[in-house]
Scaffold this active site. Structure first.
Site: not given
Ligand code: GLA
Length: 399
Positions: A135, A181
């Site tokens: 993230s 995230d």
């Molecule tokens: C990415 C996206 C999140 C989520 C994840 C999977 O990190 O940004 O919003 O959908 O994938 O769980």
């Protein structure tokens, strides 16, 4: 193990770098953490519940307002420098700003929400691996939002900063992601996992006993940009599945609101792909509920089993894993010291996590390293992460 630099040292470097480029300046310094997601893979944009943990690695930003209608952004981890006239923002595609699309998007939505539209200088740095499923983009967004909030003294609640960051990601950058995230980065707490209901954004915290379990992040070093993966395609496949299930059983707000029996019974109308995607979503919902119940009664093996089952479902039904992540998960799970393992983040590359009995990470690392090297001829990076604090301002400019 990846080289570790003390967080205070990174914060100092970012602050010093800002002051070097603008002598006599007095920047504000903020920190936004990355996250690992323990359970609830791809449930956020399907209206489900997710269980992320904020980690102690993240993004630092030093920032100061400027009055000439420009935004500048640079990073100690990146070569591209952003320097734009605010008037240009709407006339250019977000992709033309490169990584700068994250802070610029946040600046735009923050200005729209608060009316505060002064220019800003930003210097970023951090210890979070980029584009690895931890993230990093949300951490850049939240660090920017926190700095803007602090500099304008707008005192927005962290959840509102998360909403602004999420709008930037979906409305400006163009990734149809859910809220996980941004909410994790804004609301994470030390020693606890965040149980987030992505339909109404309500939260609960679930303690994680760091004396019993450690989070081992295994970074395949296979990088991906979610914009270039099938992420938006998965969102679209789920939207189609929701439409078909709504027609069959009546409207409900989200795919996570249907049951496995309903998905099975509608499999002909859904077709093979939508059945698989919907099956992952409804079974993952059940795994989050079971997993959280296990954590609350201190049943780490039960929790680990739910985590490993989540990986299988994400790989087989959701099809977002890859050979490197499957290998990391399988070789970690082959060890008795590991409760469970799965890919974290969107998948397609990046990192997997293993829940390791405290005190045993070194043994697990050497065994996973060996089998990964045998198969792929390269070594993953490893990080042992703690459930760290969420978003915060580390230093305010003098007022
Ligand atoms: C990415 C996206 C999140 C989520 C994840 C999977 O990190 O940004 O919003 O959908 O994938 O769980």
């Amino acid at each position: 193990m990846a080289e570790t630099v003390h967080p205070a040292e990174i914060a100092d470097r970012v602050y010093a770098s800002f002051r070097e480029s603008l002598p006599g300046s007095d920047p504000t310094l903020c920190f936004a953490p990355g996250r690992i997601n323990l359970l609830g893979a791809h449930l956020d944009y399907n209206g489900g519940v997710v269980l992320p943990v904020t980690v102690h690695l993240g993004v630092y930003v030093a920032a100061q307002l400027r009055r000439d209608g420009r935004i500048t952004a640079r990073s100690l981890n990146h070569e591209t420098v952003i320097d734009i006239d605010i008037a240009e923002i709407d006339s250019r595609p977000a992709s033309s700003f490169g990584w700068g699309a994250y802070p610029i998007g946040v600046w735009s939505y923050f200005a729209a929400a608060t009316g505060c539209d002064d220019g800003i200088d930003l210097v970023f740095g951090g210890d979070l691996p980029m584009a690895a499923g931890l993230s990093s983009s949300a951490a850049i967004e939240l660090a920017t939002a926190c700095a803007l909030d602090e500099l304008h003294r707008s005192n927005l609640p962290p959840a509102e900063l998360a909403d602004i960051a999420h709008q930037a990601e979906t409305g400006f950058v163009g990734l149809s992601c859910g809220i996980m995230d941004q909410y994790a980065s804004a609301l994470g707490r030390e020693g606890q996992a965040l149980l987030l209901n992505c339909q109404d954004a309500s939260t609960e915290y679930v303690p994680i006993d760091s004396a019993k379990v450690e989070f081992l992040v295994m970074d395949s070093r296979k990088r991906r940009s979610l914009g270039e993966t099938c992420f938006n395609q998965r969102v679209e496949e789920c939207r189609r599945a929701l439409e078909i299930l709504s027609r069959a059983y009546g409207h409900r707000p989200a795919l996570a609101d249907y049951t496995l029996d309903e998905v099975k019974a509608a499999s002909e109308a859904l077709g093979e792909i939508s059945t698989k995607r919907a099956r992952h979503v409804v079974t993952e919902m059940a795994r989050v509920i079971t997993g959280v119940a296990c954590l609350r009664r201190d049943d780490l093996q039960g929790f680990g089993d739910a985590v490993s089952a989540s990986h299988r479902s994400t790989a087989i039904d959701y099809e977002v894993s890859c050979a490197e992540l499957d290998e990391l998960v399988a070789s970690a799970n082959a060890r008795d010291e590991v409760f469970g393992a799965r890919l974290t983040g969107a998948g397609f590359g990046g990192c997997a996590i293993a829940l390791v009995a405290a005190g045993h990470t070194e043994t697990v690392i050497s065994s996973v390293e060996k089998s990964y090297r045998q198969r792929f001829g390269s070594s993953p990076n490893f990080h042992v992460l703690k459930a760290g604090k969420g978003l915060r301002c580390l230093r305010s400019a003098q007022r």
